[in-house]
Design an enzyme around this catalytic site. Structure first.
Site, short mmCIF file in Angstrom:
data_model
loop_
_atom_site.label_atom_id
_atom_site.label_comp_id
_atom_site.label_asym_id
_atom_site.label_seq_id
_atom_site.Cartn_x
_atom_site.Cartn_y
_atom_site.Cartn_z
N GLY B 31 0.80 -1.23 0.00
CA GLY B 31 0.00 0.00 0.00
C GLY B 31 0.82 1.27 0.00
O GLY B 31 0.29 2.36 -0.21
N CYS B 239 -26.75 -9.73 -17.36
CA CYS B 239 -26.13 -9.45 -18.64
C CYS B 239 -27.06 -9.90 -19.77
O CYS B 239 -27.57 -11.02 -19.78
CB CYS B 239 -24.79 -10.19 -18.75
SG CYS B 239 -24.04 -10.10 -20.39
N CYS B 242 -25.10 -13.02 -21.69
CA CYS B 242 -24.80 -14.31 -21.04
C CYS B 242 -25.67 -14.57 -19.81
O CYS B 242 -25.59 -15.62 -19.19
CB CYS B 242 -23.33 -14.41 -20.67
SG CYS B 242 -22.89 -13.48 -19.20
N CYS B 264 -21.94 -7.58 -19.58
CA CYS B 264 -20.72 -7.78 -18.79
C CYS B 264 -19.64 -6.82 -19.29
O CYS B 264 -19.42 -6.72 -20.49
CB CYS B 264 -20.18 -9.20 -18.97
SG CYS B 264 -21.14 -10.47 -18.16
N CYS B 270 -17.74 -12.97 -20.23
CA CYS B 270 -19.03 -13.07 -20.93
C CYS B 270 -18.94 -14.11 -22.06
O CYS B 270 -19.82 -14.97 -22.19
CB CYS B 270 -19.40 -11.70 -21.50
SG CYS B 270 -21.11 -11.56 -22.01
#
Ligand SMILES: Nc1ncnc2c1ncn2[C@@H]1O[C@H](COP(=O)(O)OP(=O)(O)OP(=O)(O)O)[C@@H](O)[C@H]1O
Ligand SMILES: [Mg+2]
Lengths: 265, 287
Positions: B31, B239, B242, B264, B270
């Protein structure tokens, strides 16, 4: 009107300053400053422009490093030299035990953040993580400095000078600091606005039993708020004592001039 | 100019070594924004020069590279970066998340869970999460080193005060290993839970000359309030192609009459679902 008698709750000072000195190159900012501040006591610092008041306050609050001397602050019953402690610890003190009210409110506020966020920042800085609680405390404090509750989501840019200064005070006092530094808190405001702010400050000082150091060149502010007074000239303390004593019976020629010039106004 | 005129992956070996040292430092302090001397790349800032330099430094000839932009492998940006490394490093490329060893991304984390041994490289425009409220670089650096992060919650407070809820939807700030607050780059907050991953995640900011990192399995917590907990939300829809309800969706306009459809954003995910026989509402209408 006389300031209230100091509440001395402890047998040790809250702040002990010894031989404090700050130079800007060859020029003296302040030098040979020594005093004790007791819990619940309000000390005024007066003096003409350039006499070293802001320099002294800056050294006390850890904004600048003194060149010599000690700034001893009571941390858990032990006097610690804040000028020599690690920066992390000093900054922790600055956001918990100390508060600093700037003359120009915009220096002490986040102008891009709402009034509520400004007041809440110190709470969040010390770990508050409940939005509802933070907001409730912000509301309470806005009320105490006489800012209407419906202004909580407004930014300080939409506030008047007096409101900004009151917001700055709320933001500083919300975490219950043990020592408040103020540099000309009423400077630059209209006389009527000054009076209202002074009234408010006096109420808060009494109610919270605040210990404070107030820099001003306005002797009326000192009369109203300060238990004790320190007079500075050319970076040196020329006289200090109980406010009434110093103002009613000034010993040093410079103080006499200061008091006399005010009386003439 | 032919491919052989380039050093492997464009950058010279000394520069790559310098970047690798920075990456190791970043991995050692999860970080933390490690500074590095960013190099000129044959593409403008804002086109992922930070990510490209990190990718160049970690690539080996055996790697298989995938590049996505907002989840898609076929956008101009993704295609040009993929081509850049195919040419300058001669590495194999792929669109399949599972086959890639190195994935460079802008603004998304693939839906398919990453695995140990994979490296995800993010393109980062603004690495400093505190920048929004504190523009001074000297001050933000100090705030990181002293762990003074109250300001991050001020930002979230402002969000709730203004919108009634935490409205930050992208670049949602996280705390890493209980220490550094980090900007995960402008990924949707839906992706934040995926930041805890078995893969190595590297973040490169070219213009700002910073690299930061998440080693595998490190703790990444999205900041929030007790009474306004973090929610990795997304559009409440499926979606159209899909039928997936568990993936991040983009809303696209499908015709001149203002018809809309959710799809997606991860094109590989997808396509994989469609190949496995999953069908969304749009496909069934067509059939
Ligand atoms: N940053 C600086 N660099 C150089 N000299 C400075 C600096 N700040 C203050 N000084 C000098 O130090 C002395 C004390 O200044 P200081 O600002 O502390 O006075 P002051 O009592 O607060 O004045 P005022 O009432 O005008 O605010 C002055 O001579 C001033 O010119
Ligand atoms: Mg001053």
């Amino acid at each position: 009107m006389n300031a209230p008698a100091p509440v001395v709750a402890s047998d040790a000072p809250l702040l002990r300053v010894r031989g404090l000195e700050k130079r800007y190159g060859a020029r003296i900012g302040c030098a040979a400053v020594s005093f004790d501040l007791w819990p619940g006591e309000v000390m005024g610092i007066v003096g003409e422009s350039g006499s070293g008041k802001s320099t002294l306050l800056g050294c006390l609050a850890g904004h600048m490093a003194p060149d010599a001397g000690e700034v001893l602050f009571d941390v858990g019953g032990v006097l610690r030299d804040t000028a020599r402690m690690a920066e992390a610890e000093r900054r922790r003190l600055a956001r918990t035990d100390w508060a600093f009210v700037h003359q120009h409110a915009h220096e002490g506020l986040r102008m891009g953040v709402s009034a509520g966020g400004n007041v809440g920042e110190r709470l969040m800085a010390v770990g508050a993580r409940h939005y509802g609680d933070i907001r409730a405390q912000a509301l309470d404090w806005l009320g105490r400095v006489e800012i209407a509750a419906d202004r909580i989501d407004d930014r300080p840019t939409a506030f008047s000078g007096g409101m900004r200064q009151r917001l700055q005070i709320a933001r500083n006092l919300v975490t219950g600091p043990r020592l408040v530094f103020m540099d000309e808190p009423t400077g630059g405001l209209d006389v009527s606005v000054q009076a209202r702010l002074l009234d408010l400050l006096r109420g808060l000082v009494r109610e919270m039993g605040l210990s404070a150091i107030i820099v001003t060149h306005d002797l009326a502010v000192v009369r109203l708020l300060a238990d004790r007074l320190m007079v500075m000239k050319d970076g040196l303390v020329v006289e200090q004592g109980l406010t009434d004593q110093v103002l009613d019976d000034p010993q040093h020629a410079y103080t006499q001039l200061l008091v006399a010039s005010v009386l003439q106004v | 100019m032919t491919a052989t005129d380039y050093n492997f992956a464009y950058l010279d070996e000394q520069t790559k070594r310098m970047i690798r040292r920075t990456i190791l430092k970043a991995l050692a302090i999860p970080g933390y924004q490690a500074p590095f001397a960013s190099r000129e790349m044959p593409m403008p800032y804002g086109w992922g020069t930070g990510g490209v330099q990190v990718t160049a430094a970690v690539l080996t000839p055996e790697d298989r590279l995938k590049v996505i932009d907002q989840g898609a492998d076929d956008t101009t940006n993704a295609v040009s970066i993929r081509r850049f490394f195919a040419r300058t490093a001669g590495v194999a490329t792929t669109e399949a998340t599972t086959e890639a060893t190195v994935i460079q991304t802008r603004h998304r984390i693939p839906e398919t869970p990453l695995t140990e041994g994979q490296i995800l490289v993010y393109q980062v425009p603004i690495p400093e999460p505190l920048r929004f409220l504190e523009p001074r670089e000297t001050e933000t650096r100090k705030m990181h080193s002293l762990e003074e992060y109250g300001l991050m919650h001020v930002k979230l407070y402002e969000d709730i005060a203004r919108h009634g809820a935490i409205a930050t939807a992208y670049a949602y700030p996280v705390k890493v290993e209980g220490r550094y607050v980090m900007d995960p780059s402008p990924i949707p907050k839906f992706d934040n839970p995926k930041l805890c991953s078995p893969a190595i995640q590297l973040f490169g900011a070219g213009r700002e000359q910073r690299i930061y990192a998440l080693p595998p399995h490190c703790s990444v917590v999205s900041l929030d309030f007790e009474d306004h907990p973090f929610e990795p939300s997304k559009a409440d829809a499926a979606c159209g192609l899909c039928g997936a309800t568990d993936s991040y969706l983009d809303e696209v306009i499908t015709d001149d009459e203002g018809g809309r459809m959710f799809l997606c954003s991860d094109t590989d995910y997808c396509a994989g679902r469609q190949a496995a026989g999953h069908r969304g509402a749009a496909q069934e209408d067509a059939a």
